[in-house]
Design an enzyme around this catalytic site. Structure first.
Site, mmCIF file in Angstrom:
data_model
loop_
_atom_site.group_PDB
_atom_site.id
_atom_site.type_symbol
_atom_site.label_atom_id
_atom_site.label_comp_id
_atom_site.label_asym_id
_atom_site.label_seq_id
_atom_site.Cartn_x
_atom_site.Cartn_y
_atom_site.Cartn_z
ATOM 1 C CD GLU A 101 13.076 -31.420 7.817
ATOM 2 O OE1 GLU A 101 13.325 -30.404 8.263
ATOM 3 O OE2 GLU A 101 13.571 -32.383 7.321
ATOM 4 C CE LYS A 154 20.513 -30.847 9.485
ATOM 5 N NZ LYS A 154 19.696 -31.665 8.299
#
Length: 429
Positions: free
Chosen positions: A232, A248
Site C-alpha cells: 500500500e 480497504k
C-alpha cells in the site's frame, strides 16, 4: 551538492540483491523495492539510501514542526519513517499500550550515498565524495558474491490477543458503531517473540520472496529494523499533485485459476468490502481538502481490484493539487495517520483503538519513504511487516482489519490470520 553519475546495469534483479547485501555495513539503511510491480505513479523501481550525513530522531512532541524545519534546511534527499504515534502531536491523543520494540517516534536521515534504479538505468548520487569513491563502491558491489545465510534461529510466535478476546473486543467495537460513535475502525493485534535471534537481511529476503509487493522496504537504524512487504502507498507528491491510494477490502488467492477469478469478482461486488473502501475514500478526500486548491480533490479510481501473491485487494486513488502556502510536511500532517489504518471519524476511531488494542502500534501502521530536494515525496503504509529490535531481541508483527456495522467477528479474525500468513511463514523457520 551531490556528485551524480548514470549508467546501464545488465541484470537489475541481481544488482538489487548485491546492493542490499553491500549496504549491511552501514548504520543507516533504507531500501525500497517495487518488485517490478508496475503501477501508475511509480517513479523508481528501487532506491537505496545509506550512511547518514545528518539525521533527526525525536518523539512526537512538536514533531511535524521539527520535521518541516529539517526538510526545509537540508533541501536534499531525506529518508525515514513516521510512526503511528505522531497522532499525539496533532490531536489530544495518547499511546499508553505495551511497547516491546522501543523505536523512536520519528527518524529521518540525509544519506551520503544514494542509488536510484529505473528499468536497467542506475543513477548514483553521493555527498562529500572522495576521489573515485563511486567507482570503488560500484566495483565492490558488482563483484560481491551473494551469500545465502541461514542463521535465523527457531522463533516461537506468541499472540498478544487470544481469539476469544479478539472476538469480544470486536463486539465492543461494534457496540461503538451501533451507538453512532464511529462508522468504521481498523482494529489490530500483535504477534511477537522474545529472546529472538533473527538475521534481518535473510528475513527480509524470505518475506519479500513470499509476497513480492510493490512497496517492499528494508529499513535499518542501528539496532532497529523494519522488514516490510507492504502493498500500500500512503501518499505521494509529484510537483503540485498529491496522490493517495488507500487499501480497504481483502480476499484470499486460490491456486485454481477459475476459483481465483471467482473470488476476485466476488470481492468487486461485495457490499461490506466496498463500503469499507468508500468510507475511507471519503475520509481521505476530507483530509486532502485541507491543503488542496479549491475544487481539485478528485477520485481517479474507486474500488479497483488489484492482485498480489497472497491476496486480492480493493484500492482507490484520490488526488488533489496543493494550494499555495502549504509545505510538503503540511500535506503529510493534515492526512496522518492514514485513513486506511484508523477509521471514520478519524479522531473518535483512534481513541477507541487505543482503548481496545493491547500494543502500542509504533512504526506499524506508520509510513516509510523519502523527500526529494525539490519537496516531492513518496511514502508507503507499514503493514505486512516484521519489526525487530536486535538489542533486546524482540520481534513483532501486527495485523488488523476494518470493523464496520456489517462485520462478522469470526470472519474478521480469519482475515487477520490470512494477513499474518506470510510473516508467520517467514519467521517460523
Amino acid at each position: 551538492m551531490r556528485t551524480s553519475i548514470s549508467q546501464t546495469i545488465q541484470n537489475p534483479k541481481e544488482f538489487k540483491k548485491q546492493l542490499l547485501q553491500w549496504a549491511q555495513q552501514f548504520r543507516e539503511v533504507v531500501f525500497l523495492d517495487s518488485n517490478d510491480y508496475h503501477r501508475e505513479y511509480n517513479t523508481y523501481d528501487a532506491v537505496l539510501a545509506v550512511d547518514a550525513l545528518t539525521a533527526i530522531q525525536t518523539d512526537y512532541n512538536n514533531v511535524f514542526e521539527d520535521l518541516n524545519t529539517y526538510q526545509q534546511i537540508t533541501k536534499d534527499w531525506i529518508f525515514g519513517y513516521l510512526s503511528y504515534d505522531l497522532k499525539n502531536d496533532t490531536e489530544k491523543l495518547e499511546s499508553n499500550n505495551f511497547d516491546g520494540l522501543d523505536f523512536p517516534d520519528l527518524f529521518f536521515f540525509q544519506p551520503k550515498k544514494l542509488f536510484l534504479i529505473k528499468d536497467n538505468q542506475l543513477e548514483i548520487a553521493y555527498l562529500n565524495m572522495c576521489d573515485d569513491e563511486i567507482d570503488i563502491d560500484l566495483k565492490e558491489i558488482e563483484n560481491l558474491e551473494l551469500i545465502i545465510t541461514n542463521d535465523t534461529q527457531q522463533v516461537v510466535i506468541n499472540q498478544r490477543i487470544s481469539k476469544e478476546s479478539y472476538i469480544d473486543k470486536v463486539g465492543d467495537m461494534l457496540a461503538h458503531i451501533h451507538r453512532g460513535d464511529i462508522y468504521e475502525a481498523n482494529f489490530c493485534m500483535e504477534f511477537y517473540a522474545e529472546e529472538a535471534i533473527v538475521n534481518p537481511l535473510e528475513t527480509y529476503e524470505k518475506l519479500n520472496t513470499i509476497s513480492e509487493p510493490p512497496f517492499a522496504t528494508y529499513f535499518k537504524n542501528h539496532q532497529h529494523y523494519l522488514l516490510s512487504a507492504s502493498p500500500e502507498r500512503y501518499i505521494k507528491k509529484e510537483g503540485s499533485k498529491i496522490i493517495s491510494q488507500p487499501i480497504k477490502g481483502t480476499a484470499r488467492r486460490s491456486a485454481d485459476v477459475i476459483e481465483d477469478e471467482a473470488i476476485k469478482q466476488e470481492l468487486v461486488i461485495n457490499e461490506k468490502e466496498r463500503s469499507e473502501n468508500i468510507m475511507i475514500v471519503d475520509l481521505v478526500r476530507n483530509d486532502l481538502s485541507r491543503t488542496a486548491a479549491k475544487g481539485s480533490v478528485n477520485v481517479e479510481e474507486l474500488c479497483a481490484v488489484y492482485s498480489f501473491k497472497q491476496v486480492h485487494h480493493l484500492i482507490s486513488t484520490i488526488t488533489s493539487q496543493v494550494a499555495e502556502g502549504h509545505t510538503p510536511v503540511d500535506v503529510i500532517k493534515s492526512t496522518f495517520p492514514m485513513g486506511s489504518m484508523t477509521g471514520a471519524p478519524k479522531i473518535s476511531a483512534m481513541e477507541i483503538i487505543e482503548k481496545l488494542e493491547e500494543t502500542k502500534r509504533g512504526l506499524y501502521s506508520g509510513a516509510v519513504g523519502y523527500f526529494t530536494p525539490n519537496g516531492d515525496f513518496d511514502f508507503n503504509v507499514v503493514i505486512r511487516s516484521i519489526l525487530y529490535n536486535s538489542s533486546n531481541k524482540y520481534v513483532s508483527f501486527s495485523v488488523g482489519s476494518a470493523i464496520t456495522s456489517k462485520s462478522d467477528p469470526e470472519k474478521e479474525y480469519e482475515e487477520c490470520l490470512l494477513k499474518a500468513k506470510a510473516m508467520l511463514k517467514t519467521l517460523e523457520v
